[in-house]
Design a protein around this motif. Structure first.
Motif, PDB file in Angstrom:
ATOM      1  N   SER A  24       0.840  -1.191   0.000  1.00 13.44           N
ATOM      2  CA  SER A  24       0.000   0.000   0.000  1.00 13.44           C
ATOM      3  C   SER A  24       0.876   1.241   0.000  1.00 13.44           C
ATOM      4  O   SER A  24       1.911   1.279   0.677  1.00 13.44           O
ATOM      5  CB  SER A  24      -0.904   0.014   1.242  1.00 13.44           C
ATOM      6  OG  SER A  24      -1.645   1.214   1.303  1.00 13.44           O
ATOM      7  N   ARG A  25       0.465   2.239  -0.797  1.00 15.44           N
ATOM      8  CA  ARG A  25       1.178   3.510  -0.812  1.00 15.44           C
ATOM      9  C   ARG A  25       0.168   4.639  -0.965  1.00 15.44           C
ATOM     10  O   ARG A  25      -0.717   4.583  -1.815  1.00 15.44           O
ATOM     11  CB  ARG A  25       2.187   3.564  -1.966  1.00 15.44           C
ATOM     12  CG  ARG A  25       3.041   4.832  -1.959  1.00 15.44           C
ATOM     13  CD  ARG A  25       4.088   4.850  -3.056  1.00 15.44           C
ATOM     14  NE  ARG A  25       3.508   5.013  -4.379  1.00 15.44           N
ATOM     15  CZ  ARG A  25       3.578   4.129  -5.355  1.00 15.44           C
ATOM     16  NH1 ARG A  25       4.195   2.973  -5.150  1.00 15.44           N
ATOM     17  NH2 ARG A  25       3.035   4.349  -6.528  1.00 15.44           N
TER      18      ARG A  25
ATOM     19  N   VAL B 218      -4.423  12.265  -1.567  1.00 14.84           N
ATOM     20  CA  VAL B 218      -5.642  12.184  -2.371  1.00 14.84           C
ATOM     21  C   VAL B 218      -5.939  10.743  -2.770  1.00 14.84           C
ATOM     22  O   VAL B 218      -7.089  10.357  -2.909  1.00 14.84           O
ATOM     23  CB  VAL B 218      -5.512  13.074  -3.632  1.00 14.84           C
ATOM     24  CG1 VAL B 218      -6.655  12.830  -4.603  1.00 14.84           C
ATOM     25  CG2 VAL B 218      -5.473  14.543  -3.228  1.00 14.84           C
ATOM     26  N   SER B 219      -4.911   9.928  -2.969  1.00 12.13           N
ATOM     27  CA  SER B 219      -5.153   8.571  -3.454  1.00 12.13           C
ATOM     28  C   SER B 219      -4.270   7.556  -2.744  1.00 12.13           C
ATOM     29  O   SER B 219      -3.181   7.875  -2.263  1.00 12.13           O
ATOM     30  CB  SER B 219      -4.923   8.493  -4.968  1.00 12.13           C
ATOM     31  OG  SER B 219      -3.575   8.754  -5.278  1.00 12.13           O
ATOM     32  N   GLN B 220      -4.759   6.339  -2.718  1.00 11.81           N
ATOM     33  CA  GLN B 220      -4.036   5.228  -2.145  1.00 11.81           C
ATOM     34  C   GLN B 220      -3.931   4.128  -3.190  1.00 11.81           C
ATOM     35  O   GLN B 220      -4.905   3.818  -3.883  1.00 11.81           O
ATOM     36  CB  GLN B 220      -4.742   4.686  -0.897  1.00 11.81           C
ATOM     37  CG  GLN B 220      -4.015   3.515  -0.230  1.00 11.81           C
ATOM     38  CD  GLN B 220      -4.789   2.932   0.929  1.00 11.81           C
ATOM     39  OE1 GLN B 220      -6.004   3.038   0.986  1.00 11.81           O
ATOM     40  NE2 GLN B 220      -4.088   2.305   1.866  1.00 11.81           N
TER      41      GLN B 220
ATOM     42  N   VAL C 292      -7.558   3.961  -5.030  1.00  8.14           N
ATOM     43  CA  VAL C 292      -8.725   4.533  -4.369  1.00  8.14           C
ATOM     44  C   VAL C 292      -8.450   6.022  -4.173  1.00  8.14           C
ATOM     45  O   VAL C 292      -7.476   6.392  -3.505  1.00  8.14           O
ATOM     46  CB  VAL C 292      -9.009   3.851  -3.017  1.00  8.14           C
ATOM     47  CG1 VAL C 292     -10.249   4.463  -2.371  1.00  8.14           C
ATOM     48  CG2 VAL C 292      -9.175   2.350  -3.202  1.00  8.14           C
ATOM     49  N   GLN C 293      -9.279   6.864  -4.769  1.00  6.45           N
ATOM     50  CA  GLN C 293      -9.040   8.305  -4.780  1.00  6.45           C
ATOM     51  C   GLN C 293     -10.154   9.042  -4.050  1.00  6.45           C
ATOM     52  O   GLN C 293     -11.319   8.655  -4.142  1.00  6.45           O
ATOM     53  CB  GLN C 293      -8.956   8.800  -6.223  1.00  6.45           C
ATOM     54  CG  GLN C 293      -7.882   8.101  -7.038  1.00  6.45           C
ATOM     55  CD  GLN C 293      -8.082   8.240  -8.533  1.00  6.45           C
ATOM     56  OE1 GLN C 293      -8.880   9.049  -8.992  1.00  6.45           O
ATOM     57  NE2 GLN C 293      -7.376   7.440  -9.303  1.00  6.45           N
TER      58      GLN C 293
ATOM     59  N   PHE D  79      -7.928  10.890   4.498  1.00  3.79           N
ATOM     60  CA  PHE D  79      -6.701  11.648   4.717  1.00  3.79           C
ATOM     61  C   PHE D  79      -6.877  12.531   5.931  1.00  3.79           C
ATOM     62  O   PHE D  79      -7.984  12.773   6.394  1.00  3.79           O
ATOM     63  CB  PHE D  79      -6.354  12.508   3.492  1.00  3.79           C
ATOM     64  CG  PHE D  79      -7.410  13.536   3.163  1.00  3.79           C
ATOM     65  CD1 PHE D  79      -7.416  14.783   3.785  1.00  3.79           C
ATOM     66  CD2 PHE D  79      -8.400  13.260   2.242  1.00  3.79           C
ATOM     67  CE1 PHE D  79      -8.388  15.721   3.494  1.00  3.79           C
ATOM     68  CE2 PHE D  79      -9.373  14.203   1.943  1.00  3.79           C
ATOM     69  CZ  PHE D  79      -9.367  15.426   2.570  1.00  3.79           C
ATOM     70  N   GLN D  80      -5.767  13.009   6.448  1.00  4.63           N
ATOM     71  CA  GLN D  80      -5.789  13.947   7.567  1.00  4.63           C
ATOM     72  C   GLN D  80      -5.516  15.341   7.033  1.00  4.63           C
ATOM     73  O   GLN D  80      -4.561  15.548   6.282  1.00  4.63           O
ATOM     74  CB  GLN D  80      -4.729  13.566   8.602  1.00  4.63           C
ATOM     75  CG  GLN D  80      -5.012  12.236   9.289  1.00  4.63           C
ATOM     76  CD  GLN D  80      -3.925  11.891  10.285  1.00  4.63           C
ATOM     77  OE1 GLN D  80      -2.832  12.424  10.249  1.00  4.63           O
ATOM     78  NE2 GLN D  80      -4.237  10.975  11.185  1.00  4.63           N
TER      79      GLN D  80
END
Length: 362
Positions: free
Chosen positions: A9-10, A16-18, A243-244, A268-269
């Motif tokens: 995972s990145r 914004v996206s993973q 995933v965005q 996101f934080q």
């Protein structure tokens, strides 16, 4: 998602996206392409950390047209025609000769990666496979594009599989026709799934690892309930998943309505010290030759030059672009109105939501 903890995972720097994959795709591409790919990614990482100012972008996107056959609600292509013209001219197409000229300059200057998107559906471009073949023949390492897959015929799939394409990314956002039909307006869920299945089958039959295949999910209020099922459906079928988080680029009367598309679950934080790495690594050449420093909708307002008036190298090394890079290195994004607006389009009212959550202990 089943087995999610075992996946690579990145999360991108702007949160914004993973990306989720069974293995780091850059390791896969290094194994296939060789050490020159690893060196390119090392330079990318240094530039994204604001440690190396590049003499030329490592990645260039070519917006072959400002056109799409769908009208998805989270995209500016859903705007009325007259309002859409404020963002670009759908009548203008980038010619094959212009695309080749830009690629030739990039190869001479050490560009390693080519994208064939802006705000467009690349499969509308008749010479798409030809430009990929040309870029590959000239030594471009990483060639990619996003598509809604609605126009992906078996014949075109075969051509793309032989073209030298490195990555193909399919934008889906749903795993059931009921949800898909609310988002991918003008498409056909069953046809798109069949098109992708055919592409994957032909790739298996060819015995090729490339192009790596991604599916993407823009997380919104109307589809977030399907995300676990989406991941479960695709994790063993494709090479990686994105995933965005939805950001609201709309303006005027429609902006408030589009806020309702924001997902309830935050991915996101919110951070005060925001720095965008895009102007450090990439450039986007629009369909009419205008050059902008990022691939975000708001970036389309940020014209830094035109390839019919200057070389891309001259534009990249201009005072205006260098100042923009320094602004983000130093965390002063709010001093540039377009960057400030872009970040706010991503965050929306989330800062208020998080403040409320912190106050209540949520």
């Amino acid at each position: 998602m089943k087995g999610e903890s075992s996946l690579y995972s990145r999360t991108d720097q702007t949160r914004v996206s993973q990306l989720l994959a069974r293995r780091d795709i850059h390791e896969v591409l290094t194994d296939l392409i060789g050490p020159q790919f690893a060196r390119y990614r090392q330079r990318w990482d240094r530039a994204q950390r604001f440690e190396e100012e590049l003499p030329y972008p490592l990645h260039v996107d070519l917006e072959l047209s400002f056109a799409c056959n769908l009208r998805c609600p989270m995209c500016i292509m859903s705007l009325p025609r007259q309002e859409l013209r404020r963002w670009g001219d759908p009548r203008v197409k980038m010619t094959l000769e212009t695309a080749k000229r830009i690629i030739d300059e990039g190869v001479r200057q050490g560009q390693a990666s080519l994208g064939l998107n802006g705000t467009n559906e690349p499969l509308l471009t008749p010479y798409l496979a030809e430009i990929i073949e040309y870029a590959k023949s000239q030594g471009m390492l990483d060639i990619m594009f996003n598509s809604n897959a609605s126009l992906l015929t078996e014949e075109l799939s075969r051509r793309l599989l032989d073209s030298g394409l490195t990555r193909i990314m399919f934008s889906l956002d749903a795993v059931t026709p009921q949800t898909y039909d609310q988002i991918r307006i003008g498409s056909d869920f069953h046809k798109v799934m069949a098109n992708i299945d055919t592409f994957l089958r032909l790739k298996r039959e060819k015995g090729s690892i490339l192009p790596l295949v991604r599916v993407s999910f823009v997380k919104m209020s109307i589809n977030e309930h399907e995300l676990p099922a989406f991941l479960d459906h695709w994790v063993e079928r494709v090479d990686f998943i994105s995933v965005q988080q939805y950001g609201n680029p709309f303006q005027g009367q429609g902006k408030g309505e589009k806020e309702a598309l924001r997902a309830q679950a935050l991915d996101f934080q919110f951070e005060e010290y925001f720095r965008c790495p895009q102007p450090w690594v990439r450039a986007l050449v629009r369909n009419d030759g205008r050059v902008v420093p990022c691939c975000a909708f708001m970036g389309m307002k940020f014209e830094l030059g035109n390839i019919f008036e200057q070389s891309l190298k001259e534009i990249w090394q201009s005072r205006q672009w260098r100042d923009l890079r320094q602004l983000h290195r130093e965390g002063r994004f709010a001093q540039e109105p377009i960057c400030k607006e872009c970040k706010e389009s991503r965050d929306g009212e989330y800062e208020d939501l998080l403040s409320i959550g912190a106050a209540t202990g949520a």
